[in-house]
Design a protein around this motif. Structure first.
Motif, short mmCIF file in Angstrom:
data_model
loop_
_atom_site.label_atom_id
_atom_site.label_comp_id
_atom_site.label_asym_id
_atom_site.label_seq_id
_atom_site.Cartn_x
_atom_site.Cartn_y
_atom_site.Cartn_z
N THR A 173 -16.33 -33.33 1.90
CA THR A 173 -16.61 -32.19 1.02
C THR A 173 -17.64 -32.58 -0.02
OG1 THR A 173 -14.22 -31.72 1.14
CG2 THR A 173 -15.48 -30.48 -0.50
N ASP A 174 -18.61 -31.70 -0.21
CA ASP A 174 -19.52 -31.86 -1.34
C ASP A 174 -19.14 -30.79 -2.35
OD1 ASP A 174 -21.52 -31.97 -3.19
OD2 ASP A 174 -23.18 -31.88 -1.75
N VAL A 175 -18.56 -31.19 -3.46
CA VAL A 175 -18.06 -30.20 -4.42
C VAL A 175 -19.18 -29.38 -5.06
CG1 VAL A 175 -15.90 -31.42 -4.94
CG2 VAL A 175 -17.93 -31.83 -6.37
N ALA A 213 -10.25 -34.83 -0.27
CA ALA A 213 -11.56 -34.15 -0.17
C ALA A 213 -12.60 -34.99 -0.89
CB ALA A 213 -11.46 -32.76 -0.80
N ASP A 214 -13.54 -35.54 -0.14
CA ASP A 214 -14.51 -36.45 -0.78
C ASP A 214 -15.84 -36.36 -0.05
OD1 ASP A 214 -13.90 -39.16 -2.74
OD2 ASP A 214 -15.83 -39.07 -1.70
N LEU A 215 -16.90 -36.59 -0.82
CA LEU A 215 -18.25 -36.66 -0.25
C LEU A 215 -18.32 -37.76 0.79
CD1 LEU A 215 -21.08 -35.41 -0.73
CD2 LEU A 215 -21.50 -37.20 -2.41
N ARG A 216 -17.59 -38.85 0.53
CA ARG A 216 -17.52 -39.94 1.51
C ARG A 216 -16.42 -39.60 2.51
NH1 ARG A 216 -16.01 -44.68 -0.77
NH2 ARG A 216 -14.99 -43.59 -2.47
N LEU A 236 -19.11 -37.85 -11.47
CA LEU A 236 -19.95 -39.03 -11.54
C LEU A 236 -19.51 -39.80 -12.77
CD1 LEU A 236 -23.41 -37.48 -10.63
CD2 LEU A 236 -21.76 -38.60 -9.11
N ASP A 237 -18.75 -40.87 -12.54
CA ASP A 237 -18.20 -41.64 -13.64
C ASP A 237 -19.00 -42.93 -13.76
OD1 ASP A 237 -16.74 -42.92 -15.52
OD2 ASP A 237 -14.89 -43.07 -14.34
N PRO A 238 -19.90 -43.01 -14.75
CA PRO A 238 -20.74 -44.20 -14.86
C PRO A 238 -19.89 -45.45 -15.09
CG PRO A 238 -21.38 -42.47 -16.41
CD PRO A 238 -20.05 -42.09 -15.86
N THR A 240 -24.27 -37.32 -20.56
CA THR A 240 -23.73 -36.39 -19.55
C THR A 240 -22.21 -36.49 -19.46
OG1 THR A 240 -24.27 -38.15 -18.01
CG2 THR A 240 -25.75 -36.25 -18.07
N TYR A 241 -21.71 -37.71 -19.59
CA TYR A 241 -20.26 -37.90 -19.40
C TYR A 241 -19.49 -37.17 -20.50
CZ TYR A 241 -16.08 -40.15 -17.63
OH TYR A 241 -14.85 -40.37 -17.08
N SER A 242 -19.94 -37.35 -21.75
CA SER A 242 -19.26 -36.69 -22.87
C SER A 242 -19.35 -35.17 -22.76
CB SER A 242 -19.92 -37.09 -24.19
OG SER A 242 -19.60 -38.40 -24.51
N1 LIG Z 1 -12.16 -44.92 -14.09
C1 LIG Z 1 -11.92 -44.66 -15.37
O1 LIG Z 1 -11.80 -45.58 -16.20
C2 LIG Z 1 -11.77 -43.24 -15.82
C3 LIG Z 1 -11.42 -42.99 -17.16
C4 LIG Z 1 -11.30 -41.67 -17.58
C5 LIG Z 1 -11.49 -40.63 -16.69
N2 LIG Z 1 -11.84 -40.92 -15.41
C6 LIG Z 1 -12.06 -39.78 -14.52
O2 LIG Z 1 -11.27 -39.91 -13.36
C7 LIG Z 1 -11.94 -39.34 -12.23
C8 LIG Z 1 -12.03 -40.35 -11.11
O3 LIG Z 1 -12.66 -41.53 -11.55
P1 LIG Z 1 -12.78 -42.82 -10.64
O4 LIG Z 1 -12.89 -43.97 -11.58
O5 LIG Z 1 -11.74 -42.82 -9.59
O6 LIG Z 1 -14.24 -42.58 -10.01
P2 LIG Z 1 -14.79 -43.04 -8.59
O7 LIG Z 1 -16.27 -43.11 -8.76
O8 LIG Z 1 -14.08 -44.26 -8.09
O9 LIG Z 1 -14.41 -41.84 -7.63
C9 LIG Z 1 -15.10 -40.63 -7.63
C10 LIG Z 1 -15.05 -40.08 -6.23
O10 LIG Z 1 -15.73 -38.81 -6.24
C11 LIG Z 1 -16.50 -38.71 -5.06
N3 LIG Z 1 -17.62 -37.79 -5.26
C12 LIG Z 1 -18.77 -38.00 -5.94
N4 LIG Z 1 -19.58 -36.93 -5.84
C13 LIG Z 1 -18.91 -36.03 -5.08
C14 LIG Z 1 -19.24 -34.74 -4.59
N5 LIG Z 1 -20.42 -34.15 -4.86
N6 LIG Z 1 -18.32 -34.09 -3.83
C15 LIG Z 1 -17.13 -34.68 -3.52
N7 LIG Z 1 -16.79 -35.90 -3.94
C16 LIG Z 1 -17.67 -36.57 -4.70
C17 LIG Z 1 -16.99 -40.14 -4.78
O11 LIG Z 1 -17.34 -40.30 -3.42
C18 LIG Z 1 -15.76 -40.96 -5.19
O12 LIG Z 1 -14.92 -41.21 -4.08
C19 LIG Z 1 -13.29 -38.86 -12.75
O13 LIG Z 1 -13.21 -37.50 -13.08
C20 LIG Z 1 -13.49 -39.70 -13.99
O14 LIG Z 1 -14.37 -39.08 -14.90
C21 LIG Z 1 -11.97 -42.18 -14.95
#
Ligand SMILES: NC(=O)c1ccc[n+]([C@@H]2O[C@H](COP(=O)([O-])OP(=O)(O)OC[C@H]3O[C@@H](n4cnc5c(N)ncnc54)[C@H](O)[C@@H]3O)[C@@H](O)[C@H]2O)c1
Length: 274
Positions: free
Chosen positions: A67-69, A40-43, A98-100, A184-186
């Motif tokens: 899906t838009d969560v 389930a993904d926005l993309r 949204l993971d910066p 925001t992330y914290s």
């Molecule tokens: N990458 C890291 O180092 C890391 C570390 C700790 C925690 N996390 C957590 O792991 C999770 C995934 O991280 P990631 O690195 O794979 O991120 P990513 O950005 O690669 O993936 C996020 C996905 O969420 C989707 N998305 C964004 N907005 C959306 C919406 N409104 N509806 C549905 N889908 C949506 C995006 O299209 C994307 O495919 C996140 O919760 C992140 O906070 C990541």
């Protein structure tokens, strides 16, 4: 002890953000454990494409659903479609956020410090990271309550447990603007822990387990300086590989963790121990 300690064969798992870097790893891990998977993904196209790849080996069935969560109707439609397709929803992984990122492609983003952090970006993160989790847990939870079982895994980060060490994001190049891990992330990731405890206790006695999985930083083409700073701050001396959370994810999502609810499993190379 049961031979198949995970017991995931035929279970139905929804992974939000399933087309993202870690989401894809989780979807593959579920498919390899013979669970059926909803990407389930926005993309939507990326999710459908990835589901088609997972279907390739034939052990599990996967579908991709745009899906838009942040949108209640979109989330409800996704859960309805998952239920129509598979007849149940056993697992929800609230992974979309949204993971910066601070890899080379995004190295010069995130230049707003707290003092001038835009309200618009604040609202956007609250919407995706928190409201998204709320809407998905509500829609999937309704089915889980009716079927008398379910597991929810909420993805958290070390920055939900401890504050970011902003020195990591000081690249030292005076020609480029200073960057920060945003507030925001914290805030959203800390809230994931309260959200998890609330639902675990709210559904006490309903056979629905809710846990958080806290992750450390994953290597994703960051520059050398960042990797060095991150690694020296980590007891295991390195960033994680994107595949290294699948074992923990399958554990919290499966019968292997059958006596665990309201907890936070931390897999961070020791970051929060220091
Ligand atoms: N990458 C890291 O180092 C890391 C570390 C700790 C925690 N996390 C957590 O792991 C999770 C995934 O991280 P990631 O690195 O794979 O991120 P990513 O950005 O690669 O993936 C996020 C996905 O969420 C989707 N998305 C964004 N907005 C959306 C919406 N409104 N509806 C549905 N889908 C949506 C995006 O299209 C994307 O495919 C996140 O919760 C992140 O906070 C990541």
């Amino acid at each position: 002890m049961k031979k198949d300690i995970l017991g995931l064969a035929g279970k139905v798992a929804i992974v939000t953000g399933g087309a993202g870097m870690l989401g894809r790893e989780y979807c593959r891990a579920f498919a390899e454990a013979s669970a059926h998977v909803v990407v389930a993904d926005l993309r939507g196209d990326a999710g459908k494409k990835y589901a088609a790849r997972l279907n390739g080996d034939g052990t599990a069935k996967a579908i991709g659903i745009e899906t838009d969560v942040t949108d209640k109707t979109s989330v409800q439609e996704m859960v309805n479609r998952a239920f129509e397709r598979f007849g149940r929803v056993d697992i929800l992984v609230n992974n979309a956020a949204l993971d910066p990122k601070f890899d080379a492609a995004h190295a010069d983003e995130h230049t707003n410090g707290f003092e001038d952090y835009p309200l618009e970006l604040w609202n956007q993160s609250i919407d995706v990271d928190l409201t998204g989790m709320f809407l998905c847990a509500q829609a999937a939870g309704n089915i889980m309550v009716k079927q008398g079982s379910g597991v929810i895994v909420n993805i958290c980060s070390t920055y939900g447990v401890v504050g970011p060490d902003q020195r990591l994001y000081e690249h030292g190049d005076e020609a480029r603007p200073r960057t920060y891990k945003p507030i925001t992330y914290s805030v959203t990731k800390s809230a994931v822990l309260g959200f998890t405890r609330y639902l675990a206790t709210y559904w006490a006695g309903k056979n629905i387990r809710v846990n958080a999985l806290t992750l450390g930083g994953v290597f994703n083409e960051h520059d050398e300086g960042f990797v060095e700073r991150y690694s020296s701050r980590t007891p295991l001396g390195r960033m994680a590989d994107r595949s290294e959370y699948c074992g923990a994810l399958l554990f919290v999502a499966s019968d292997a963790s059958s006596y665990m609810t309201g907890a936070n499993l931390v897999v961070d190379g020791g970051w929060t121990a220091w």
